[in-house]
Design a protein around this motif. Structure first.
Motif, PDB file in Angstrom:
ATOM      1  N   GLY A  58       0.814  -1.206   0.000  1.00 40.45           N
ATOM      2  CA  GLY A  58       0.000   0.000   0.000  1.00 40.45           C
ATOM      3  C   GLY A  58       0.852   1.262   0.000  1.00 40.45           C
ATOM      4  O   GLY A  58       0.520   2.249  -0.677  1.00 40.45           O
ATOM      5  N   GLU A  59       1.939   1.255   0.747  1.00 34.38           N
ATOM      6  CA  GLU A  59       2.831   2.418   0.784  1.00 34.38           C
ATOM      7  C   GLU A  59       3.459   2.676  -0.584  1.00 34.38           C
ATOM      8  O   GLU A  59       3.565   3.837  -1.024  1.00 34.38           O
ATOM      9  CB  GLU A  59       3.922   2.202   1.825  1.00 34.38           C
ATOM     10  CG  GLU A  59       3.439   2.276   3.253  1.00 34.38           C
ATOM     11  CD  GLU A  59       4.563   2.050   4.254  1.00 34.38           C
ATOM     12  OE1 GLU A  59       4.631   2.799   5.227  1.00 34.38           O
ATOM     13  OE2 GLU A  59       5.381   1.119   4.042  1.00 34.38           O
TER      14      GLU A  59
ATOM     15  N   VAL B 243      -9.945   9.036  -9.263  1.00 31.90           N
ATOM     16  CA  VAL B 243      -9.591   7.669  -8.882  1.00 31.90           C
ATOM     17  C   VAL B 243     -10.153   7.335  -7.507  1.00 31.90           C
ATOM     18  O   VAL B 243     -10.639   6.222  -7.268  1.00 31.90           O
ATOM     19  CB  VAL B 243      -8.054   7.490  -8.894  1.00 31.90           C
ATOM     20  CG1 VAL B 243      -7.663   6.141  -8.276  1.00 31.90           C
ATOM     21  CG2 VAL B 243      -7.528   7.578 -10.323  1.00 31.90           C
ATOM     22  N   ALA B 244     -10.123   8.299  -6.589  1.00 30.36           N
ATOM     23  CA  ALA B 244     -10.617   8.053  -5.231  1.00 30.36           C
ATOM     24  C   ALA B 244     -12.094   7.670  -5.238  1.00 30.36           C
ATOM     25  O   ALA B 244     -12.525   6.795  -4.471  1.00 30.36           O
ATOM     26  CB  ALA B 244     -10.395   9.288  -4.364  1.00 30.36           C
ATOM     27  N   ALA B 245     -12.880   8.313  -6.092  1.00 30.84           N
ATOM     28  CA  ALA B 245     -14.306   8.009  -6.161  1.00 30.84           C
ATOM     29  C   ALA B 245     -14.536   6.604  -6.709  1.00 30.84           C
ATOM     30  O   ALA B 245     -15.398   5.862  -6.216  1.00 30.84           O
ATOM     31  CB  ALA B 245     -15.012   9.041  -7.032  1.00 30.84           C
ATOM     32  N   LYS B 246     -13.773   6.226  -7.729  1.00 31.78           N
ATOM     33  CA  LYS B 246     -13.923   4.892  -8.304  1.00 31.78           C
ATOM     34  C   LYS B 246     -13.460   3.827  -7.314  1.00 31.78           C
ATOM     35  O   LYS B 246     -14.061   2.744  -7.214  1.00 31.78           O
ATOM     36  CB  LYS B 246     -13.152   4.799  -9.623  1.00 31.78           C
ATOM     37  CG  LYS B 246     -13.724   5.678 -10.717  1.00 31.78           C
ATOM     38  CD  LYS B 246     -13.045   5.455 -12.051  1.00 31.78           C
ATOM     39  CE  LYS B 246     -11.649   6.034 -12.089  1.00 31.78           C
ATOM     40  NZ  LYS B 246     -11.042   5.937 -13.440  1.00 31.78           N
TER      41      LYS B 246
ATOM     42  N   SER C 279      -8.294  -1.877  -6.079  1.00 31.46           N
ATOM     43  CA  SER C 279      -8.271  -0.422  -5.921  1.00 31.46           C
ATOM     44  C   SER C 279      -7.138   0.203  -6.730  1.00 31.46           C
ATOM     45  O   SER C 279      -7.308   1.270  -7.327  1.00 31.46           O
ATOM     46  CB  SER C 279      -8.120  -0.055  -4.438  1.00 31.46           C
ATOM     47  OG  SER C 279      -9.220  -0.532  -3.677  1.00 31.46           O
ATOM     48  N   GLN C 280      -5.991  -0.461  -6.781  1.00 30.47           N
ATOM     49  CA  GLN C 280      -4.879   0.058  -7.571  1.00 30.47           C
ATOM     50  C   GLN C 280      -5.152  -0.058  -9.062  1.00 30.47           C
ATOM     51  O   GLN C 280      -4.775   0.809  -9.852  1.00 30.47           O
ATOM     52  CB  GLN C 280      -3.590  -0.690  -7.219  1.00 30.47           C
ATOM     53  CG  GLN C 280      -2.342  -0.204  -7.968  1.00 30.47           C
ATOM     54  CD  GLN C 280      -1.999   1.245  -7.690  1.00 30.47           C
ATOM     55  OE1 GLN C 280      -2.416   1.799  -6.668  1.00 30.47           O
ATOM     56  NE2 GLN C 280      -1.234   1.871  -8.578  1.00 30.47           N
TER      57      GLN C 280
ATOM     58  N   LEU D 261      -5.914  -5.437 -13.926  1.00 32.30           N
ATOM     59  CA  LEU D 261      -6.349  -6.511 -13.039  1.00 32.30           C
ATOM     60  C   LEU D 261      -5.797  -7.855 -13.508  1.00 32.30           C
ATOM     61  O   LEU D 261      -5.346  -8.670 -12.699  1.00 32.30           O
ATOM     62  CB  LEU D 261      -7.874  -6.543 -12.994  1.00 32.30           C
ATOM     63  CG  LEU D 261      -8.515  -7.164 -11.752  1.00 32.30           C
ATOM     64  CD1 LEU D 261      -8.204  -6.323 -10.517  1.00 32.30           C
ATOM     65  CD2 LEU D 261     -10.029  -7.263 -11.938  1.00 32.30           C
ATOM     66  N   ALA D 262      -5.826  -8.082 -14.819  1.00 31.78           N
ATOM     67  CA  ALA D 262      -5.294  -9.337 -15.371  1.00 31.78           C
ATOM     68  C   ALA D 262      -3.791  -9.442 -15.132  1.00 31.78           C
ATOM     69  O   ALA D 262      -3.277 -10.522 -14.822  1.00 31.78           O
ATOM     70  CB  ALA D 262      -5.604  -9.418 -16.860  1.00 31.78           C
TER      71      ALA D 262
END
Length: 266
Positions: free
Chosen positions: A28-29, A144-147, A168-169, A182-183
């Motif tokens: 995450g960092e 991006v934050a909203a999605k 999320s990334q 994602l893939a």
């Protein structure tokens, strides 16, 4: 990643491999570092400028990120800053892959690697099956934050923490579409387990024995363990369709009927 960037990437990933604890937080960092670099192209250029001495680049990386991240994350960013990259974007991409690698390693340590592979596949299917959702997560005009929050609300506690972090990334779609990202993350997870991913389409569910036999047959063919992602698709009618390693083996009844129809039509 090729050329001089490939060597630097190897060094960054080796640094991730040396970390023995807190890998989920580390991932995450590193994603946070990537977001800062994406928003600050001048900083990215300075940190990858070959005309600037390596110690100076490392010092800048420590100054900017050291107070904001853990010592392990700061060290990895310093290693990235002292490397040679073909472009600033390559460094950001390398740090994103480092974050994915850290999260996948955390899932592996927790015994959740197979679950993450399946969940990433299912999230991809979910998005593809809902036109409105697909359009929303693919809309680059939306923050991006909203999605990300949309997916967090949608997936909630239905998936592992690793899957939620990777999903999320993927919304950032830094190296292509959400689905492509994602893939790619799923492939990294499979590689961690030295497996290949196989998408299997059948008309009705396979029982445990059938899944085991299919996985064993594919492993014998490709020389690697296989993770099966099973899709129940009534359109198959009968038989099975398998996609693995860029190859598609279509033994479905629907395909055989279509071939026969074409032959009859001349």
């Amino acid at each position: 990643m090729r050329g001089i960037s490939a060597k630097s990437l190897d060094e960054v990933l080796a640094a991730v491999g040396a970390v023995t604890s807190g890998l989920g937080d580390l991932g995450g960092e590193l994603f946070g570092v990537v977001a800062v670099l994406d928003q600050n192209p001048v900083l990215r250029r300075v940190l990858t400028d070959p005309s600037t001495e390596s110690p100076a680049r490392a010092g800048l990386a420590q100054q900017v990120f050291g107070p904001r991240v853990s010592p392990d994350a700061a060290r990895i960013v310093e290693i990235a800053a002292t490397g040679r990259w073909a472009s600033g974007r390559d460094m950001s991409d390398g740090l994103e892959l480092a974050g994915v690698t850290a999260l996948v390693a955390a899932a592996d340590a927790a015994g959740e690697l197979s679950a993450v592979e399946t969940e990433l596949f299912e999230v991809g299917r979910l998005v593809r099956s809902d036109a409105e959702l697909r359009q929303t997560v693919s809309d680059r005009a939306l923050p991006v934050a909203a999605k990300t929050q949309l997916l967090v609300d949608l997936l909630g506690d239905k998936v592992t923490g690793t899957t939620l972090a990777l999903t999320s990334q993927a919304v950032a779609a830094r190296t292509g579409s959400f689905e492509r990202a994602l893939a790619a993350f799923a492939e990294t997870a499979a590689a961690r387990g030295n497996r290949l991913l196989a998408e299997v389409r059948v008309a009705t569910a396979l029982d445990a024995g059938e899944e085991e036999r299919l996985a064993a047959a594919l492993a014998a063919k490709y020389g690697r363990d296989i993770h099966l992602n099973i899709v129940i698709d009534p359109a198959v009618i009968g038989g099975i369709t398998v996609s693995v390693a860029g190859e598609v083996v279509d033994g479905s009844m629907s395909t055989r009927l279509e071939i026969a129809r074409r032959r009859l039509a001349g």
